[in-house]
Design a protein around this motif. Sequence first.
Motif, PDB file in Angstrom:
ATOM      1  N   LEU A   1      -9.384  14.308  27.701  1.00 17.77           N
ATOM      2  CA  LEU A   1      -8.260  13.289  27.736  1.00 17.77           C
ATOM      3  C   LEU A   1      -8.894  12.100  27.816  1.00 17.77           C
ATOM      4  CD1 LEU A   1      -5.514  12.199  27.170  1.00 17.77           C
ATOM      5  CD2 LEU A   1      -5.179  12.699  29.955  1.00 17.77           C
TER       6      LEU A   1
ATOM      7  N   VAL B   1      -9.058   8.777  25.210  1.00 15.58           N
ATOM      8  CA  VAL B   1      -8.268   7.373  25.194  1.00 15.58           C
ATOM      9  C   VAL B   1      -9.601   6.496  25.088  1.00 15.58           C
ATOM     10  CG1 VAL B   1      -7.353   5.813  27.139  1.00 15.58           C
ATOM     11  CG2 VAL B   1      -6.737   8.394  26.996  1.00 15.58           C
TER      12      VAL B   1
ATOM     13  N   PHE C   1      -3.277   1.743  26.346  1.00  8.45           N
ATOM     14  CA  PHE C   1      -4.182   2.760  26.822  1.00  8.45           C
ATOM     15  C   PHE C   1      -5.202   2.286  28.023  1.00  8.45           C
ATOM     16  CE2 PHE C   1      -4.392   6.324  23.516  1.00  8.45           C
ATOM     17  CZ  PHE C   1      -2.831   6.408  23.227  1.00  8.45           C
TER      18      PHE C   1
ATOM     19  N   TYR D   1      -4.032   3.702  31.775  1.00  8.30           N
ATOM     20  CA  TYR D   1      -4.646   4.932  31.887  1.00  8.30           C
ATOM     21  C   TYR D   1      -4.960   5.170  33.401  1.00  8.30           C
ATOM     22  CZ  TYR D   1      -8.097   8.650  32.083  1.00  8.30           C
ATOM     23  OH  TYR D   1      -9.148   9.812  32.191  1.00  8.30           O
TER      24      TYR D   1
ATOM     25  N   VAL E   1       0.285  11.351  28.702  1.00 10.28           N
ATOM     26  CA  VAL E   1       0.428  11.835  27.502  1.00 10.28           C
ATOM     27  C   VAL E   1       1.918  11.860  27.071  1.00 10.28           C
ATOM     28  CG1 VAL E   1       0.303  14.130  26.157  1.00 10.28           C
ATOM     29  CG2 VAL E   1      -1.661  13.292  27.482  1.00 10.28           C
ATOM     30  N   ASN E   2       2.676  12.448  28.033  1.00 14.06           N
ATOM     31  CA  ASN E   2       4.219  12.362  27.719  1.00 14.06           C
ATOM     32  C   ASN E   2       4.817  11.217  27.526  1.00 14.06           C
ATOM     33  OD1 ASN E   2       4.188  15.154  27.978  1.00 14.06           O
ATOM     34  ND2 ASN E   2       4.730  15.366  29.952  1.00 14.06           N
TER      35      ASN E   2
ATOM     36  N   PHE F   1       3.317   8.239  26.293  1.00 13.32           N
ATOM     37  CA  PHE F   1       2.921   7.686  24.888  1.00 13.32           C
ATOM     38  C   PHE F   1       3.409   8.455  23.698  1.00 13.32           C
ATOM     39  CE2 PHE F   1       0.223   4.936  27.650  1.00 13.32           C
ATOM     40  CZ  PHE F   1       0.586   3.837  27.022  1.00 13.32           C
ATOM     41  N   ILE F   2       3.700   9.636  24.168  1.00 17.78           N
ATOM     42  CA  ILE F   2       4.379  10.511  22.769  1.00 17.78           C
ATOM     43  C   ILE F   2       5.789   9.760  22.821  1.00 17.78           C
ATOM     44  CG2 ILE F   2       5.403  12.723  22.204  1.00 17.78           C
ATOM     45  CD1 ILE F   2       2.965  13.817  23.469  1.00 17.78           C
TER      46      ILE F   2
ATOM     47  N   LEU G   1      -2.433  13.281  20.839  1.00 16.03           N
ATOM     48  CA  LEU G   1      -1.525  13.368  22.283  1.00 16.03           C
ATOM     49  C   LEU G   1      -0.738  14.680  22.475  1.00 16.03           C
ATOM     50  CD1 LEU G   1       0.037   9.940  21.987  1.00 16.03           C
ATOM     51  CD2 LEU G   1      -1.547  10.746  23.719  1.00 16.03           C
TER      52      LEU G   1
ATOM     53  N   TYR H   1      -3.281  17.359  23.880  1.00 16.27           N
ATOM     54  CA  TYR H   1      -3.084  17.279  25.346  1.00 16.27           C
ATOM     55  C   TYR H   1      -1.934  17.096  25.797  1.00 16.27           C
ATOM     56  CZ  TYR H   1      -7.932  15.459  24.387  1.00 16.27           C
ATOM     57  OH  TYR H   1      -9.032  15.451  24.400  1.00 16.27           O
ATOM     58  N   SER H   2      -0.795  17.405  25.428  1.00 18.46           N
ATOM     59  CA  SER H   2       0.660  17.761  25.896  1.00 18.46           C
ATOM     60  C   SER H   2       0.577  19.009  26.150  1.00 18.46           C
ATOM     61  CB  SER H   2       1.880  17.086  25.231  1.00 18.46           C
ATOM     62  OG  SER H   2       1.660  18.031  23.844  1.00 18.46           O
TER      63      SER H   2
END
Length: 418
Positions: free
Chosen positions: A108, A112, A160, A164, A367-368, A370-371, A402, A405-406
């Motif tokens: 991850l 980024v 990001f 982060y 991740v969640n 930014f989705i 993303l 990685y989710s």
Amino acid sequence: MKIKATTIYAPIFVLLLLLQLYLPSFRANIVLQIGVLVTFLFFESNILISKKFLKQLLPIVLLLVAGFVGTLFHKYETFDVIKDIFHFIKPIVGIFIGYFFFRKINNLRVFVQVVVISGVISALIHFYIILFKVDFASGSISAIREFTRDNFLELFAIFFLLFYRKFESRSLFNNIIFNWGIIILLSMSCMLYFSRTMIVILFLILFTVYGYTKITKKTLIIISLGISSILLLFVYLNNANIRRAKPGLEGFLYKVKVAPEEIFVTNINRDDHRDLWDHWRGYEAMRAYALMERSPSSFVVGTGHGSLVNLKFFAPLSGDSKGLKHISELHNGYMYIFYKVGAIGMLIYLFILFRFYAYIYKKNNFVNVFISVIGLVYLFSTITITGLYNGRDVIIFILGGLLYYSNSFKKESAVLIS
């Protein structure tokens, strides 16, 4: 000696993002992206795709398939049908590239970093354009934006980098001076786009990161205050003596002032060029709707792949001196979806975007969040620049990464592609 996946796929990913922004040919980009994806599948073995990811992708595939229904009711030129198919394939290809590349990299922090470095390179290109291609001293916003309309890659890159650490409890880059240098560079570049869309997206990202896009009593109050502030701003702008095509801040404020009219006003005098260009998105939508009225079935299933909107005059929308009379794409993405795939397609499209937005209700992690941001960004940008089907969109590649990685930290069933 085995080459690390990062060494191969990170530079290719950066290159694809930059070409998407700076190579003006949609055809060249989509052919290159499909070529990269096919090459990846040819050389890589034992590729795993999670079943959850395939379920997430299915509605976008359904939109592609839905476009063929309307095509069956009409007769279109083969070239126009193929062109639309590629436009509907583009987000699928972009998501797959992001998903596959970062499944191989499987880090991850590297993901980024790659997005941020891509944004930094883009910002440097932006400054080069401003310094050497634009008469910056003129103070004209239009002149400054002639070659660079907006850049969501840089916007995502800066957030990001900024957030982060908030979610992962570690810095993205170890050198503090390097971190701040990137923040300053990206901030200055983003401001110099003078993009109304980027300003809205900036606030969408901030609100989402701090949890204000969840539907609660508190956020409803905040949203109401925000809407009230926007309404007051437009009341002021409509009563102020802000003139069209003026240099500097005044020219930008005029663009902000006419933004709602540009989209929703459809009673337009085509012979008055000022009226026409100030309300171009509304004019496109009006022409599309008028053509749909001739075939009532199109309100349900759309006009299909290959359908064109007759503008009733040759508009200067291409490099051709004659201009274009028939166009395939519309700036207003909701009207574009409605025109191509009808009410059924519109419902599928809204389901896709709200499904991404709903990630804000999952575990609160980088991740969640930014989705969810991307879902909201597409909900907004669809109004002005076709959203998911914008030919220059780079967010879709980031979304693909993303989405990997989710699910990467969960035990789940997967499909093997050998």
